[in-house]
Design a protein around this motif. Structure first.
Motif, short mmCIF file in Angstrom:
data_model
loop_
_atom_site.label_atom_id
_atom_site.label_comp_id
_atom_site.label_asym_id
_atom_site.label_seq_id
_atom_site.Cartn_x
_atom_site.Cartn_y
_atom_site.Cartn_z
N CYS A 23 42.88 44.40 51.60
CA CYS A 23 42.29 45.09 50.19
C CYS A 23 43.28 44.68 49.08
O CYS A 23 44.27 44.08 49.30
CB CYS A 23 42.62 46.73 50.36
SG CYS A 23 41.79 47.59 51.78
N ALA A 27 44.70 49.38 47.07
CA ALA A 27 43.65 50.23 47.96
C ALA A 27 43.97 50.23 49.34
O ALA A 27 44.68 49.65 50.01
CB ALA A 27 42.14 49.45 47.82
N ALA A 148 33.35 48.66 50.86
CA ALA A 148 33.65 48.74 49.37
C ALA A 148 32.72 49.57 48.52
O ALA A 148 33.40 50.36 47.80
CB ALA A 148 33.47 47.11 48.98
N LYS A 149 31.52 49.71 48.80
CA LYS A 149 30.71 50.44 48.30
C LYS A 149 30.92 52.03 48.14
O LYS A 149 31.25 52.87 47.48
CB LYS A 149 29.26 50.44 48.56
CG LYS A 149 28.61 49.09 48.24
CD LYS A 149 27.15 48.80 48.52
CE LYS A 149 26.59 47.40 47.97
NZ LYS A 149 25.04 47.37 48.58
N ASN A 152 34.27 52.60 46.54
CA ASN A 152 34.48 52.65 45.23
C ASN A 152 33.84 54.00 44.88
O ASN A 152 34.22 54.56 43.57
CB ASN A 152 33.76 51.41 44.67
CG ASN A 152 34.49 50.13 44.75
OD1 ASN A 152 35.72 50.24 44.71
ND2 ASN A 152 33.98 49.22 44.56
N LYS A 153 32.79 54.46 45.59
CA LYS A 153 32.15 55.60 45.23
C LYS A 153 33.08 56.63 45.39
O LYS A 153 33.09 57.57 44.46
CB LYS A 153 31.03 55.83 46.18
CG LYS A 153 30.07 57.14 46.04
CD LYS A 153 29.29 57.38 46.96
CE LYS A 153 28.37 56.25 47.32
NZ LYS A 153 27.29 56.40 48.60
N ASP A 155 36.32 56.64 45.07
CA ASP A 155 37.40 56.21 44.06
C ASP A 155 37.02 56.49 42.41
O ASP A 155 37.65 56.44 41.56
CB ASP A 155 38.05 54.93 43.99
CG ASP A 155 39.11 55.04 45.51
OD1 ASP A 155 39.26 55.95 46.09
OD2 ASP A 155 39.17 53.85 45.87
N CYS A 157 35.09 54.34 40.84
CA CYS A 157 35.53 53.03 40.19
C CYS A 157 34.70 51.86 40.63
O CYS A 157 33.71 52.06 41.52
CB CYS A 157 36.96 52.59 40.37
SG CYS A 157 37.20 52.26 41.87
N THR A 158 34.65 50.93 40.02
CA THR A 158 34.05 49.56 40.33
C THR A 158 34.95 48.46 40.58
O THR A 158 36.07 48.54 40.15
CB THR A 158 32.88 49.23 39.21
OG1 THR A 158 33.51 49.02 37.93
CG2 THR A 158 31.94 50.44 39.13
N TYR A 161 37.16 45.37 45.96
CA TYR A 161 37.73 46.09 46.93
C TYR A 161 38.54 45.18 47.84
O TYR A 161 39.59 45.55 48.19
CB TYR A 161 36.82 46.92 47.52
CG TYR A 161 37.59 48.08 48.57
CD1 TYR A 161 38.17 49.17 48.00
CD2 TYR A 161 37.55 47.70 50.05
CE1 TYR A 161 38.95 50.08 48.87
CE2 TYR A 161 38.23 48.85 50.71
CZ TYR A 161 38.81 49.77 50.23
OH TYR A 161 39.53 50.73 51.00
#
Length: 328
Positions: A23, A27, A148-149, A152-153, A155, A157-158, A161
């Protein structure tokens, strides 16, 4: 020197590979994040479940895994011949579990009469999907993008990852395979996250031990042998060289070997350290001191290829390379 992925993954040399992804941006896959105060243990479940789903779709089996706080390890076997033996409908069925369909394929499945050009397109699509279903890069793409998706969802954020592309190591012989699997299964012990194999959460060794113990308990209660139930169906099973699609080692010998190695590798581990060399080391003619040195220094001893000096030199010559890290 950075090598092209096609030069690192050569199925004619070996079907076994060690894969690592790490990561970025501090992360966390699991554990307590001291920066945010949050616990991310549930993300390890995401990853294990996704790995098992993908291995049920791809012609790629998992031999070992370890999910750590900010990275993970996989040891996989690519079953190219299995993918080549799938029927066209089987390839479509597997691909459709991951991606939306194509209109021309849907028409083919519905039994519509297709023109010669359309039939050619169908054949080309199926051939492309078949190849991708035993491709490690496509396997890792489906694994890492999904995690990653979801992360990110969660967290809100975009951005990236994972730390670039995954790292791969070709395991060129049985010694390299066994060495790497033990190294992967002992990651929590080495990181002082657990003191015994049974407590090494989210590792293949823990899953294998639990399955074996549960099966033996049921067998004892029912007073009968439960064929095939002592090993997890989601992991490549242990067997013999004569048995197809199995790891060429004994399951019990592997348990013994990893436990013995862990007692030597982990300086804080309590308990009796066996003086006898495990049976599997004797069978493979592996020197005890050399074995421990490889496990203790695995991360620095090898690069993209793992194997004996002979295997590394032969593979280097095959790819017009002067040497590979690990040859000496």
């Amino acid at each position: 020197m950075t090598r092209a992925r096609k030069a690192l993954i050569d199925l004619s040399a070996t079907p076994y590979y060690h894969l690592i992804a790490r990561c970025v941006r501090r992360a966390f896959l699991c554990g307590d994040d001291k920066y945010s105060g949050k616990n991310f243990d549930h993300r390890r479940t995401w990853l294990v479940e996704r790995v098992k789903l993908l291995s049920s779709i791809f012609a790629i089996e998992v031999a070992a895994y370890a999910i750590m706080s900010n990275h993970y390890h996989l040891v996989v076997k690519v079953n190219r011949l299995q993918a080549l033996e799938w029927s066209d409908d089987e390839v479509i069925s597997r691909w459709y579990q991951l991606y939306k369909g194509r209109p021309i394929i849907d028409r083919y499945l519905q039994g519509e009469i297709l023109s010669e050009t359309e039939q050619l397109l169908v054949s080309e699509l199926i051939a492309k999907w078949r190849t991708r279903l035993y491709d490690i890069s496509w396997y890792m793409k489906n694994l890492n993008e999904f995690i990653a998706k979801e992360a990110n969802k969660e967290d809100s954020c975009t951005g990236k990852y994972w730390e670039g592309r995954y790292k791969s190591q070709a395991l060129l012989d049985e010694n390299a395979l066994l060495n790497c699997m033990a190294y992967v299964d002992l990651n929590p012990i080495r990181a002082n996250m657990a003191n015994q194999l049974e407590d090494s959460d989210f590792t293949s060794i823990q899953e294998r031990l639990k399955q074996f113990q549960n099966a033996k308990s049921k067998e004892s209660k029912q007073n009968e042998k439960l064929q095939g139930s002592v090993q997890p169906i989601s992991l490549q099973p242990f067997g013999t060289r004569e048995q197809a699609h199995t790891l060429p080692f004994s399951l019990l010998d592997y348990f013994d070997l990893v436990d013995w190695t862990g007692r030597h590798v982990h300086p804080k581990k309590k308990g009796y350290i066996p003086k006898n060399t495990p049976k599997i080391l004797t069978l493979l003619n592996i020197d005890e001191k050399a074995w421990l040195d490889k496990i203790q220094n695995y991360g620095t001893q090898y690069g993209n290829f793992v194997g004996s000096k002979t295997a590394l030199q032969a593979h280097a010559a095959k790819n017009d390379a002067n040497w590979y890290k690990g040859v000496g």
